[in-house]
Scaffold this motif. Structure first.
Motif, short mmCIF file in Angstrom:
data_model
loop_
_atom_site.label_atom_id
_atom_site.label_comp_id
_atom_site.label_asym_id
_atom_site.label_seq_id
_atom_site.Cartn_x
_atom_site.Cartn_y
_atom_site.Cartn_z
N VAL A 234 0.88 -1.16 0.00
CA VAL A 234 0.00 0.00 0.00
C VAL A 234 0.92 1.22 0.00
O VAL A 234 2.11 1.12 0.33
CB VAL A 234 -0.94 0.03 1.23
CG1 VAL A 234 -1.87 -1.17 1.21
CG2 VAL A 234 -0.17 0.10 2.52
N ARG A 235 0.36 2.40 -0.36
CA ARG A 235 1.20 3.59 -0.44
C ARG A 235 0.39 4.82 -0.09
O ARG A 235 -0.77 4.95 -0.48
CB ARG A 235 1.77 3.73 -1.85
CG ARG A 235 2.68 4.93 -2.03
CD ARG A 235 3.25 5.00 -3.41
NE ARG A 235 2.33 5.67 -4.32
CZ ARG A 235 2.56 5.85 -5.61
NH1 ARG A 235 3.68 5.38 -6.16
NH2 ARG A 235 1.69 6.46 -6.37
N SER A 236 1.05 5.72 0.63
CA SER A 236 0.50 7.06 0.88
C SER A 236 1.47 8.07 0.32
O SER A 236 2.69 7.90 0.44
CB SER A 236 0.34 7.32 2.39
OG SER A 236 -0.56 6.41 2.96
N VAL A 237 0.94 9.10 -0.30
CA VAL A 237 1.76 10.17 -0.88
C VAL A 237 1.24 11.49 -0.34
O VAL A 237 0.06 11.79 -0.45
CB VAL A 237 1.67 10.16 -2.42
CG1 VAL A 237 2.53 11.26 -3.03
CG2 VAL A 237 2.08 8.80 -2.98
N LEU A 238 2.16 12.26 0.26
CA LEU A 238 1.77 13.51 0.88
C LEU A 238 2.64 14.66 0.41
O LEU A 238 3.88 14.55 0.44
CB LEU A 238 1.90 13.40 2.41
CG LEU A 238 1.05 12.30 3.00
CD1 LEU A 238 1.89 11.42 3.88
CD2 LEU A 238 -0.08 12.89 3.76
N GLY A 239 2.02 15.76 0.01
CA GLY A 239 2.75 16.99 -0.28
C GLY A 239 2.75 17.84 0.98
O GLY A 239 1.71 18.02 1.61
N VAL A 240 3.93 18.33 1.37
CA VAL A 240 4.08 19.13 2.58
C VAL A 240 4.83 20.42 2.24
O VAL A 240 5.45 20.55 1.19
CB VAL A 240 4.81 18.35 3.69
CG1 VAL A 240 4.04 17.09 4.08
CG2 VAL A 240 6.22 17.97 3.26
N ALA A 241 4.78 21.37 3.18
CA ALA A 241 5.44 22.66 2.96
C ALA A 241 6.96 22.56 3.03
O ALA A 241 7.66 23.24 2.28
CB ALA A 241 4.93 23.68 3.98
N ALA A 242 7.48 21.73 3.92
CA ALA A 242 8.93 21.62 4.08
C ALA A 242 9.28 20.27 4.72
O ALA A 242 8.46 19.69 5.43
CB ALA A 242 9.46 22.75 4.96
N LEU A 243 10.51 19.81 4.44
CA LEU A 243 11.04 18.58 5.01
C LEU A 243 12.41 18.87 5.63
O LEU A 243 13.02 19.90 5.32
CB LEU A 243 11.16 17.50 3.93
CG LEU A 243 9.83 16.90 3.47
CD1 LEU A 243 10.01 16.08 2.20
CD2 LEU A 243 9.20 16.06 4.56
N PRO A 244 12.91 17.97 6.47
CA PRO A 244 14.19 18.19 7.14
C PRO A 244 15.32 18.54 6.17
O PRO A 244 15.42 17.95 5.08
CB PRO A 244 14.48 16.86 7.83
CG PRO A 244 13.13 16.26 8.05
CD PRO A 244 12.32 16.68 6.87
N LEU A 245 16.14 19.50 6.56
CA LEU A 245 17.33 19.92 5.83
C LEU A 245 17.04 20.50 4.45
O LEU A 245 17.93 20.63 3.63
CB LEU A 245 18.34 18.76 5.71
CG LEU A 245 18.72 18.07 7.02
CD1 LEU A 245 19.61 16.86 6.74
CD2 LEU A 245 19.41 19.05 7.95
N GLY A 246 15.78 20.79 4.17
CA GLY A 246 15.42 21.35 2.87
C GLY A 246 15.32 20.31 1.77
O GLY A 246 15.23 20.65 0.59
#
Length: 162
Positions: free
Chosen positions: A137-149
């Protein structure tokens, strides 16, 4: 070259060789955590980044500093890190009996909507290495920022032999 429609060799380690994939050194944590934890037959991998030789290979957000192609390449790098960390933990990828879950996080600019296409880069490697019958199974999420850019982060859970 192995393709999803051709007969698959019996083992994940053999598929890696047939695909010409050389795994990098297993990644080291970039903070106060471990890369892999096994509980029973489940192996949990922490959020893998597109790091090579201890250095982040991609920085930026998809749809702004980076395009879809760069996102796919970043995920390929993160996926190889997943495989390397799993192999370091269990000794051989042949011990993986199933890819249970894949979570793909992407730092995106507001109107970037191709997250599933980018995420396929990780899913396709896992499918090619472990076989169609072990897809997750898979989840895909768009976020504003992630660690270290970083533009992408990948979490994977495997089922492994006892």
């Amino acid at each position: 070259m192995v393709s999803p429609s051709s007969p698959q060799p019996a083992s994940a380690e053999r598929r890696l060789r047939d695909l010409g994939i050389v795994l990098p050194k297993a990644p080291h944590p970039l903070g106060a955590y471990v890369e892999a934890v096994q509980s029973g037959n489940l192996l949990f991998l922490s959020g893998m980044l597109p790091v090579k030789d201890g250095k982040l290979q991609f920085v930026g957000r998809l749809g702004k500093e980076l395009d879809e192609s760069a996102g796919q390449e970043a995920l390929r790098t993160a996926t190889l890190n997943v495989l390397s960390a799993a192999k370091a933990h269990v000794g051989s990828l042949d011990r993986v009996t199933r890819v249970v879950s894949v979570k793909v996080y992407m730092a995106t600019e507001g109107d970037f909507y191709n997250q599933p296409i980018v995420a396929d880069a990780a899913s396709e490697i896992l499918r090619d290495v472990f076989g169609e019958d072990k897809m997750s199974v898979r989840s895909v999420l768009g976020v504003a920022a992630l660690p270290l850019g970083t533009p992408v982060m990948l979490e994977v859970m495997f089922e492994v032999e006892s």
